[in-house]
Design a protein around this motif. Structure first.
Motif, PDB file in Angstrom:
ATOM      1  N   THR A   7       0.849  -1.197   0.000  1.00  0.00           N
ATOM      2  CA  THR A   7       0.000   0.000   0.000  1.00  0.00           C
ATOM      3  C   THR A   7       0.883   1.245   0.000  1.00  0.00           C
ATOM      4  N   PRO A  56      -4.911 -10.455  -0.137  1.00  0.00           N
ATOM      5  CA  PRO A  56      -5.521 -10.028   1.127  1.00  0.00           C
ATOM      6  C   PRO A  56      -5.349  -8.543   1.407  1.00  0.00           C
ATOM      7  N   GLU A  57      -4.337  -7.945   0.821  1.00  0.00           N
ATOM      8  CA  GLU A  57      -4.218  -6.502   0.980  1.00  0.00           C
ATOM      9  C   GLU A  57      -3.360  -5.926  -0.126  1.00  0.00           C
ATOM     10  N   LYS A  61      -2.314   3.000   4.884  1.00  0.00           N
ATOM     11  CA  LYS A  61      -2.473   1.861   5.804  1.00  0.00           C
ATOM     12  C   LYS A  61      -2.852   0.595   5.044  1.00  0.00           C
ATOM     13  N   SER A  62      -2.728  -0.526   5.746  1.00  0.00           N
ATOM     14  CA  SER A  62      -3.132  -1.809   5.172  1.00  0.00           C
ATOM     15  C   SER A  62      -4.618  -1.800   4.818  1.00  0.00           C
ATOM     16  N   THR A  63      -4.936  -2.420   3.697  1.00  0.00           N
ATOM     17  CA  THR A  63      -6.342  -2.527   3.282  1.00  0.00           C
ATOM     18  C   THR A  63      -6.954  -3.866   3.703  1.00  0.00           C
ATOM     19  N   ARG A  64      -6.252  -4.609   4.562  1.00  0.00           N
ATOM     20  CA  ARG A  64      -6.667  -5.991   4.822  1.00  0.00           C
ATOM     21  C   ARG A  64      -8.056  -6.102   5.448  1.00  0.00           C
TER      22      ARG A  64
END
Lengths: 437, 366
Positions: free
Chosen positions: A210, A286-287, B280-283
């Protein structure tokens, strides 16, 4: 200029004629065009290019190799560096410095008087720019997949039909002998009656996590690059890597649908229809900013009973390519001139005079130019391209919703699922709208 | 003495009561080595990993270390449905090995974690390891209960690849492999990393992943290691796997770490989605998308998710970026329930495009 315009008008008339090449005998037969023999300037197809990144330049080079059959005169890109490179290439070919440059396709389409345009853009721009170019009565060489949504595709198909222009999709595998031969063997029942097809497309790749917001490179018009897609800050991803982000692409699945799904349809007689039921699953990262599925595996059922499984190559025994399975065996074809069958004798079969002979093209870009002259349909026409990518887009909807999708291939509507139906189109970011036909 | 018996009795009673609260937990014995600190550290993580599923009731015992007297070490294997071996010490006496083999023959389940010797052939000292590095794993058997539904390719962080496993035994299935790259002192071959074996009436699952490493111990915090161990343990004990493949199982896109071992739940996810911001992480958002897919066709489950999403839209503390993500998702899956919350955001300048996007799409079927 006036001569060029009159040539363009002439082309349009011949395109409207049913058998242009025969009623206008002075037109040089297509096979001669690429050989650099003396050709009257008036017979040259005057072209421009919108989108001059890696694929746009690759297509331009393929056209330039045709020599005097085409002449590029204008290029358009939202990246000034790409634009300069394209102009330099065109100027070198024309041995002058006259190639005109544009940063906005609207100005390009308004000012330029062309016969044809080669377009290679991120998928989210296809709906608007393909339609606008066709509405300007330009013949279009357009990259696959021809649309990001079903609605975009329907609009483009309607525009091509209404304006009666020549359309060639960048599904160049159709112009290679192994794919043609494989499809022709399949459609003539050499593997028996086809009941099952497997299509293997590439796996997704590594993500980049990200990344933070970054400074927009000075050469890039980021707002124009985004266009109808949701406004987002620049995070270092634009050219080429847009294909891993669902706002701009459906990932490898939609990117390659115009190749191996298209070939599958060709050999199974499914190019003018679509599946009636689609179900399957995707593997999503997953991300990360790259959110297209890295794996996918879905099955389409057709009204005639054929089933087609589309999956990332790692999941399939034969990996990449198209495999037609019939009651007498199978036929597989892939890049690298691959053609194999359950029994090698299948590959030696002769197709009789009274059997199906599929359209033959030996050169994909030449075929487009030939068809502009002849008025004949090109080997990868727009409706066929729409049907190929529809399979992937419907698969994407099935994976996104987790539901089995029922599709009416005639009305081109999802049956009884309002949620899934919403995914057939996307609102455009203002001020952009899908052109009307 | 009497007092001691009483406390033991109470302990057993408490354990029994506790166990009866959990439905059908699998009685599990985790045998650790005591020869090295990392053995204990890794056993604690393995305990947490198995506990996380809520499926296993664990007893942990330490086997005598190398050179120590083994005479008192007589684990009562038949009392358990699953034996987990995380043992790095010397060979056990013949009678214990025979007891364990008999236990498996009679239908018992065994999980072998990151063994120091070949768990299949029993031949010691012919195993070597690559240097520690990130590598790609391929799921090569997709119809085995442990690996069904896993991605066909996934990345695993900071681990060693074991060479020299003899997988030629009867009913041995190599479920997943990794190419051991010579650039990392590897063998240059694809080596097994997950192995299943049906043995007699029982089952043995071996994971060659999860070599402990200080301080981050990424290999053991890999979601792929955690989930395959949980699934392998259930399969070894029962012959089936009822656990779903979680949304955060690693993929070809990269490695995924679970710093606290735990799987993502509804509360944690929604708490974190609300504070999402670039970069930030999109998890937690991808968790939400996975839950929507999972809930397909179940309007009750979908409405629960929709309510969580609407709460974020209505939360004054939730970020603009979080609301953008939620509006995009509601644009296709939302119902009438969402409409007031979406309309209420019409005046928010930063969300203008996103609200319009959602409203334009939702009106299609409203």
């Amino acid at each position: 200029m006036s001569k060029r315009t009159s040539r363009r008008e002439f082309v349009k008339h011949s395109a409207a004629a049913a058998a242009g090449i025969f009623v206008v005998p002075h037109i040089v037969p297509s096979s001669v065009l690429g050989m650099g023999t003396g050709m009257a300037p008036s017979d040259r197809v005057v072209m421009g290019a919108i989108g001059t990144g890696s694929q746009g330049m690759s297509n331009m080079r393929d056209f330039l190799e045709l020599g005097k059959a085409v002449q590029f005169v204008a290029v358009c890109d939202v990246d000034a560096v790409n634009l300069k490179r394209a102009k330099d290439t065109v100027d070198a070919a024309n041995k002058n410095t006259d190639c005109r440059t544009y940063g906005d396709f609207r100005e390009f389409l308004e000012k330029e008087k062309l016969d044809a345009v080669s377009i290679a853009l991120p998928d989210h721009w296809h709906g608007i720019i393909y339609t606008e170019a066709v509405n300007k009565k330009l013949h279009v060489y357009g990259e696959k997949p021809i649309c990001r949504t079903i609605k975009d595709g329907q609009t483009i198909v309607a525009a091509v039909k209404k304006n009666n222009v020549i359309w060639q999709t960048g599904s160049w595998q159709r112009s290679l002998p192994n794919f043609h031969r494989g499809a022709e063997l399949a459609i003539n029942g050499r593997a028996g009656k086809i009941s099952y097809i497997e299509v293997g497309l590439p796996d997704g790749g590594r993500g980049i996590g990200t990344p933070p917001v970054k400074e927009i490179p000075p050469e890039l018009n980021w707002e124009m690059w985004l266009g109808p897609a949701p406004k987002v800050p620049y995070r270092g991803v634009s050219h080429w890597n847009w294909r891993w982000i669902l706002d701009y692409s459906g990932g490898q699945l939609t990117d390659w649908a115009g190749h191996h799904i298209d070939i599958a349809n060709w050999g199974a007689g499914l190019e003018h229809t679509g599946p009636v039921e689609i179900s399957g699953t995707g593997v999503y990262p997953p991300e990360g900013i790259y959110n297209a599925p890295v794996e996918y595996d879905f099955t389409c059922k057709y009204a005639n009973g054929i089933e087609m499984r589309v999956a990332n190559a790692s999941r399939l025994k034969l990996g990449m390519g198209t495999t037609w399975h019939g009651d007498k065996g199978w036929i597989h074809t892939d890049r690298g001139n691959r053609l194999s069958a359950s029994d090698p004798k299948i590959l030696e079969e002769v197709i009789g005079d009274n059997e199906v002979h599929l359209y033959k093209s030996d050169h994909h870009w030449q075929n487009f130019i030939d068809c502009i002259h002849s008025g004949n349909q090109a080997i990868a026409p727009v409706d066929v391209a729409y049907r190929a990518v529809s399979v992937a887009l419907l698969g994407e909807i099935a994976m996104t919703t987790g539901e089995t999708i029922r599709w009416d291939p005639d009305k081109q509507e999802i049956i009884g699922n309002p949620r899934a139906s919403r995914l057939l189109s996307r609102p455009y970011c203002q001020p952009w709208t899908l052109p009307t036909i | 003495m009497k007092k001691q018996y009483l406390s033991l009795f109470l302990a057993v009673l408490l354990i029994t009561l506790f166990s009866s609260c959990r439905k059908d937990t699998i009685k599990t014995l985790l045998i650790t080595g005591q020869s090295e600190n990392s053995g204990q550290a890794s056993s604690e993580i393995i305990r947490q990993i198995l506990d996380e599923t809520g499926m296993f009731s664990l007893t942990v015992i330490a086997a005598p270390g190398e050179g120590e007297n083994m005479s008192g070490f007589k684990p009562a294997f038949p009392k358990y449905e699953l034996i987990v071996l995380n043992y790095g010490g010397g060979a056990w006496p013949e009678e214990i090995n025979a007891a364990l083999t008999g236990y498996v023959n009679n239908g018992g389940g065994v999980v072998v974690c990151n063994p120091k010797s070949d768990p299949l052939s029993g031949v010691p000292d012919n195993m070597t390891k690559s240097e520690r590095h990130d590598f790609e794993i391929r799921t090569v058997v997709t119809d085995h209960p442990v690996t069904a539904g896993l991605p066909s390719r996934w990345f695993h962080p900071g681990d060693e690849i074991t060479h020299g496993i003899d997988a030629s035994g009867e009913d041995v299935q190599i479920l997943a492999t990794a190419l051991s790259d010579t650039a990392f002192r590897g063998s240059g071959r694809r080596e097994p990393v997950l192995v299943a074996r049906n043995y007699g009436n029982g089952r043995i699952f071996t994971t060659l992943l999860g070599s402990p490493d200080d301080p981050d111990n990424a290999a053991m915090h890999c979601a792929g290691f955690i989930v395959t161990l949980q699934r392998g343990a259930e399969w070894a004990a029962t012959g089936a796997v009822t656990q779903e493949v979680p949304f955060d199982f690693p993929t070809a896109a990269g490695t995924v770490l679970r710093p606290d071992i735990k799987a993502t739940d509804y509360e944690t996810a929604f708490a974190n989605i609300g504070s999402y911001d670039i970069p930030k992480s999109t998890r937690y958002f991808t968790w939400l998308q996975s839950q929507i897919r999972k809930a397909a066709g179940d309007e009750v489950a979908l409405l629960k998710l929709e309510k969580g999403m609407v709460n974020i839209l209505e939360d004054g503390k939730a970020t603009v970026e979080a609301k953008k993500l939620i509006l995009r998702e509601l644009s296709w899956m939302g119902t009438d329930y969402s409409l007031p919350a979406i309309k209420a955001l019409e005046g928010v300048a930063e969300l203008k495009d996103d609200v319009r996007f959602a409203e334009e799409r939702l009106q299609i079927s409203n």
